[in-house]
Motif scaffolding. Structure first.
Motif, PDB file in Angstrom:
ATOM      1  N   ASN A  57      14.826   2.828  -8.340  1.00 39.99           N
ATOM      2  CA  ASN A  57      15.763   3.962  -8.265  1.00 39.99           C
ATOM      3  C   ASN A  57      16.050   4.394  -6.830  1.00 39.99           C
ATOM      4  N   CYS A  58      16.279   3.385  -5.974  1.00 39.04           N
ATOM      5  CA  CYS A  58      16.746   3.643  -4.601  1.00 39.04           C
ATOM      6  C   CYS A  58      15.774   4.514  -3.814  1.00 39.04           C
ATOM      7  N   GLY A  59      14.543   4.031  -3.749  1.00 39.04           N
ATOM      8  CA  GLY A  59      13.500   4.730  -3.022  1.00 39.04           C
ATOM      9  C   GLY A  59      13.607   4.541  -1.521  1.00 39.04           C
ATOM     10  N   PRO A  60      12.574   4.949  -0.790  1.00 43.94           N
ATOM     11  CA  PRO A  60      12.658   4.942   0.674  1.00 43.94           C
ATOM     12  C   PRO A  60      12.822   3.550   1.274  1.00 43.94           C
ATOM     13  N   PHE A  61      12.172   2.536   0.731  1.00 41.61           N
ATOM     14  CA  PHE A  61      12.357   1.185   1.271  1.00 41.61           C
ATOM     15  C   PHE A  61      13.777   0.683   1.002  1.00 41.61           C
ATOM     16  N   HIS A  62      14.329   1.050  -0.140  1.00 41.79           N
ATOM     17  CA  HIS A  62      15.713   0.663  -0.470  1.00 41.79           C
ATOM     18  C   HIS A  62      16.686   1.268   0.548  1.00 41.79           C
ATOM     19  N   VAL A  63      16.527   2.540   0.806  1.00 45.48           N
ATOM     20  CA  VAL A  63      17.399   3.222   1.768  1.00 45.48           C
ATOM     21  C   VAL A  63      17.269   2.592   3.150  1.00 45.48           C
ATOM     22  N   GLU A  64      16.023   2.296   3.551  1.00 46.19           N
ATOM     23  CA  GLU A  64      15.792   1.749   4.878  1.00 46.19           C
ATOM     24  C   GLU A  64      16.322   0.317   5.000  1.00 46.19           C
ATOM     25  N   LEU A  65      16.164  -0.485   3.961  1.00 52.32           N
ATOM     26  CA  LEU A  65      16.670  -1.859   4.040  1.00 52.32           C
ATOM     27  C   LEU A  65      18.195  -1.874   4.091  1.00 52.32           C
ATOM     28  N   GLU A  66      18.860  -1.021   3.336  1.00 52.90           N
ATOM     29  CA  GLU A  66      20.321  -0.942   3.446  1.00 52.90           C
ATOM     30  C   GLU A  66      20.734  -0.608   4.877  1.00 52.90           C
ATOM     31  N   ARG A  67      20.026   0.329   5.481  1.00 54.25           N
ATOM     32  CA  ARG A  67      20.374   0.742   6.844  1.00 54.25           C
ATOM     33  C   ARG A  67      20.148  -0.395   7.835  1.00 54.25           C
ATOM     34  N   GLN A  68      18.980  -1.030   7.746  1.00 51.49           N
ATOM     35  CA  GLN A  68      18.660  -2.082   8.704  1.00 51.49           C
ATOM     36  C   GLN A  68      19.543  -3.314   8.520  1.00 51.49           C
ATOM     37  N   LEU A  69      19.872  -3.659   7.277  1.00 53.13           N
ATOM     38  CA  LEU A  69      20.744  -4.805   7.046  1.00 53.13           C
ATOM     39  C   LEU A  69      22.155  -4.534   7.567  1.00 53.13           C
ATOM     40  N   LYS A  90       0.840  -1.207   0.000  1.00 47.45           N
ATOM     41  CA  LYS A  90       0.000   0.000   0.000  1.00 47.45           C
ATOM     42  C   LYS A  90       0.872   1.254   0.000  1.00 47.45           C
ATOM     43  N   GLN A  91       1.951   1.243   0.783  1.00 45.49           N
ATOM     44  CA  GLN A  91       2.843   2.406   0.810  1.00 45.49           C
ATOM     45  C   GLN A  91       3.502   2.627  -0.551  1.00 45.49           C
ATOM     46  N   ILE A  92       3.871   1.539  -1.215  1.00 49.31           N
ATOM     47  CA  ILE A  92       4.485   1.674  -2.536  1.00 49.31           C
ATOM     48  C   ILE A  92       3.479   2.244  -3.523  1.00 49.31           C
ATOM     49  N   TRP A  93       2.245   1.733  -3.494  1.00 54.38           N
ATOM     50  CA  TRP A  93       1.225   2.243  -4.401  1.00 54.38           C
ATOM     51  C   TRP A  93       0.940   3.726  -4.129  1.00 54.38           C
ATOM     52  N   ASP A  94       0.916   4.078  -2.851  1.00 50.59           N
ATOM     53  CA  ASP A  94       0.635   5.473  -2.506  1.00 50.59           C
ATOM     54  C   ASP A  94       1.762   6.401  -2.951  1.00 50.59           C
ATOM     55  N   SER A  95       2.993   5.928  -2.832  1.00 46.74           N
ATOM     56  CA  SER A  95       4.132   6.783  -3.181  1.00 46.74           C
ATOM     57  C   SER A  95       4.391   6.835  -4.680  1.00 46.74           C
ATOM     58  N   GLY A  96       4.067   5.745  -5.372  1.00 47.36           N
ATOM     59  CA  GLY A  96       4.380   5.670  -6.797  1.00 47.36           C
ATOM     60  C   GLY A  96       5.846   5.425  -7.085  1.00 47.36           C
ATOM     61  N   VAL A  97       6.649   5.189  -6.062  1.00 44.56           N
ATOM     62  CA  VAL A  97       8.084   4.939  -6.235  1.00 44.56           C
ATOM     63  C   VAL A  97       8.303   3.430  -6.273  1.00 44.56           C
ATOM     64  N   LEU A  98       8.761   2.939  -7.420  1.00 44.88           N
ATOM     65  CA  LEU A  98       8.947   1.500  -7.605  1.00 44.88           C
ATOM     66  C   LEU A  98      10.409   1.088  -7.607  1.00 44.88           C
TER      67      LEU A  98
END
Length: 369
Positions: free
Chosen positions: A33-45, A23-31
């Motif tokens: 190119n290093c979007g917010p989930f990408h940044v967060e997963l790099e940090r958490q990993l 739902k967050q991805i659909w709402d943001s429209g960011v699929l």
């Protein structure tokens, strides 16, 4: 096929837990190119794995290809014949020459003595694999690389979460790479990562995985499209919530197998101490010795006929494939340990959803009848 047991099965958390991420991805429209989930997963990993810098990739092979490219290597790279073929393919993709060295009989990892004996003036790097998630001899390889002025890259595809007594096994070498494929301990459907030791190297790697772009109007390297999508990253964030329980269950299955195999003549397993201070139980390889009641291949086919599907990881050796077998270092007389163990190894099913009944079914098929 519904009750067949395969060598692995992807861990999937409850589907309803994934829906809010979508739902967050659909709402943001960011699929991508290093979007917010990408940044967060790099940090958490990076936090979970206790490593300084981590760059996500769309798969482990592209991560390994890019790691070799990032170090700007030429010439020969010494590696193992006892691995999935992506390890040596990554060397060829970078127009380097793989040189194969034999493995150690206890760990099935590259033998440091054989590696040092293979070094020539054309050697530029060593590429060990932490096979089955069991750490390679990092102290010996670090010493060899330092004395011979070589780069050291670890294919750590099997080694998510593995620690030695000092910390993450991923902190060793110039670079380490992970696979986050569906078959791995931690998966993002498809995925990979490179662990680096400096912000400068991470920045270089991040450019390489995005076509070599530096900003909107400059391209500084022959990069590739190696970015992980937001959907894969979101799935990874959810998976992290379950990873400790998944590894714990793998450990329970490993213990059950070891207890049973201790009572079966002619079957061996690797010393559990090889797995490091914190293991991930990525695989459970057994060695079918000549004194066992039947051959390794006979056991393999017997189990498959009963709906249990082990795998002969890694058989045949990489050096036996047509595209590699004519290399001088692929001569089987130079790789006696690898050849012997490739003919004996069999990986048993191990994954978090394998229940007690399934474990018992596997064990029963190991017992000579």
């Amino acid at each position: 096929m519904s009750d067949d047991i395969f060598v692995t099965k992807p861990f999937l958390p409850p589907l309803e837990d994934f829906t809010p991420y979508l739902k967050q991805i659909w709402d943001s429209g960011v699929l991508s190119n290093c979007g917010p989930f990408h940044v967060e997963l790099e940090r958490q990993l990076a936090d979970y794995l206790e490593v300084p810098f981590l760059s996500l990739f769309n798969n482990g092979t592209i991560a390994l290809v890019t790691a070799l490219q990032a170090l700007e290597l030429e010439g020969e790279v010494i590696t193992t014949p006892f691995s999935f073929v992506a390890t040596s393919h990554a060397v060829l993709w970078n127009r380097q020459t793989p040189v194969f060295a034999d493995i150690a009989p206890d760990s099935l990892n590259l033998d440091p003595e054989r590696v040092e004996a293979a070094i020539t003036k054309r050697t530029t790097a060593i590429l060990p694999v932490h096979c089955y998630g069991n750490p390679a001899d990092v102290a010996a390889f670090g010493d060899i690389a330092k004395r011979h002025n070589l780069k050291l890259i670890y294919d750590a595809s099997h080694s998510f979460g593995v620690r030695d007594t000092q910390g993450s096994i991923l902190r060793h070498g110039d670079l380490s790479t992970l696979s986050l494929h569906a078959t791995k301990v931690f998966n993002t459907f498809e995925g990979g990562a490179i662990i680096s030791q400096s912000a400068k190297m991470k920045d270089h790697i991040d450019k390489l995985k995005n076509f070599g772009h530096e900003g909107e109007t400059s391209v500084v390297a022959t990069g590739i499209n190696g970015k992980m999508s937001e959907i894969n990253c979101a799935f990874g964030l959810l998976q992290l919530k379950h990873i400790d329980d998944a590894i714990r269950r793998r450990g329970e299955i490993s213990l059950a197998y070891r207890t049973a195999i201790d009572m079966i003549d002619g079957l061996d397993y690797l010393d559990p101490a090889l797995g490091g201070a914190r293991k991930n139980y990525a695989y459970f390889p057994i060695l079918v010795r000549p004194e066992f009641a039947v051959s390794r291949d006979d056991l393999y086919h017997k189990m498959k006929a009963k709906g249990v599907h082990p795998r002969r990881y890694f058989y045949p050796l990489i050096t036996e494939f047509d595209m590699y077998k004519n290399l001088p270092s692929a001569n089987s007389t130079l790789l006696p340990v690898a050849k012997k163990l490739a003919d004996q190894v069999l990986c048993l099913p191990i994954y978090p959803d394998l229940d007690e009944g399934g474990v018992t079914r596997v064990i029963d098929l190991l017992r000579p009848k």
